[in-house]
Motif scaffolding. Structure first.
Motif, short mmCIF file in Angstrom:
data_model
loop_
_atom_site.label_atom_id
_atom_site.label_comp_id
_atom_site.label_asym_id
_atom_site.label_seq_id
_atom_site.Cartn_x
_atom_site.Cartn_y
_atom_site.Cartn_z
N UNK A 130 55.08 33.17 -14.12
CA UNK A 130 54.70 32.31 -14.96
C UNK A 130 53.22 32.57 -15.34
N UNK A 131 52.57 31.87 -16.61
CA UNK A 131 51.49 32.24 -17.00
C UNK A 131 50.77 31.06 -16.14
N UNK A 132 49.50 31.54 -16.03
CA UNK A 132 48.51 30.60 -15.31
C UNK A 132 47.00 30.91 -15.74
N UNK A 133 46.14 29.90 -15.75
CA UNK A 133 44.61 29.99 -16.22
C UNK A 133 43.88 29.47 -15.38
N UNK A 134 42.49 29.92 -15.49
CA UNK A 134 41.51 29.39 -14.61
C UNK A 134 41.38 27.87 -15.26
#
Length: 236
Positions: A158-162
């Motif tokens: 899955x996509x993750x962001x700071x």
């Protein structure tokens, strides 16, 4: 890493022993401001960088004990790092801790910091600084979610962001990317200092959806060694 820590402790003890026998020949300034560039390295190709502006004020009659503040832009990168469950209400129990494997993490932060120093002489000082509040940012990254409770109801990739907000709340209560440094510094000249020591950076990612235990925040806490150069443009 343990050997590096032992080496750093040895250097600290050595510099303290030297400064204890040095006579104080120059009065210390009441106020100092400097620009600082720091680079750190650690395990798993961990790398940190930081550019900051710091101002400190001498306390009491000797000005040896110093309090300060500043603004720091920092970044952290690595390779194949495990980010574990971040919220403090989940980290106390191993059963509620999951892992997010981030292949190429790169988190950044812009935060206000506080700085504590003790200046033994005009040549040596020992200090600690830590980010307090600010903003986090950086590039999104595909990550692998590792959990024994994931039987198909959560995506494996899955996509993750700071995480976008940094706040010092002590320990696992902290939010976002926060950097702290413990260091010794040596004056190369009246305007220039060389610093070195330990860098601990809290790097945090937020996933695009909540996962087990309604959690979407994951954190890595690498410990690195760093070197920095500080320049005071106002010293005459």
């Amino acid at each position: 890493m343990k050997n590096l820590l032992k080496f750093y402790l040895f250097l600290t003890a050595f510099f303290l022993a030297v400064t204890c026998v040095q006579a104080q020949t120059t009065s210390l300034p009441k106020k100092e401001s400097n620009i600082d560039l720091a680079l750190g390295m650690g395990e798993n190709s961990s790398f940190s960088y930081a550019l900051s502006w710091n101002t400190s004020y001498g306390m009491f009659s000797t000005n040896k004990f110093r309090l300060g503040y500043g603004l720091r832009f920092s970044g952290f990168t690595g390779s194949d790092l495990n980010y574990i469950t971040a919220p403090a209400d989940l980290t106390g129990d191993d059963a509620t801790i999951d892992t997010l494997l981030v292949n190429s993490p790169h988190t950044m932060g812009l935060s206000a910091l506080v700085n504590l120093q003790y200046q033994f002489s005009s040549k040596f000082k020992l200090g600690f600084n830590i980010d307090v509040i600010g903003l986090g940012f950086g590039s999104s990254s595909d990550a692998t979610f590792i959990s024994s409770e994931n039987t198909g109801q959560y995506p494996q990739t899955l996509e993750s962001s700071p995480s976008s907000f940094n706040l010092l709340l002590v320990g696992d209560n902290d939010l976002g990317q926060l950097k702290s440094e413990f260091y010794i510094a040596y004056a190369l000249s009246e305007k220039t200092w060389l610093r070195g020591g330990m860098d601990m950076t809290f790097s945090e990612y937020t996933t695009a959806q909540e996962l087990t235990n309604a959690n979407d925040r994951f954190r890595a806490k690498p410990v690195m060694v760093f070197l920095a150069i500080s320049y005071n443009p106002f010293t005459k």
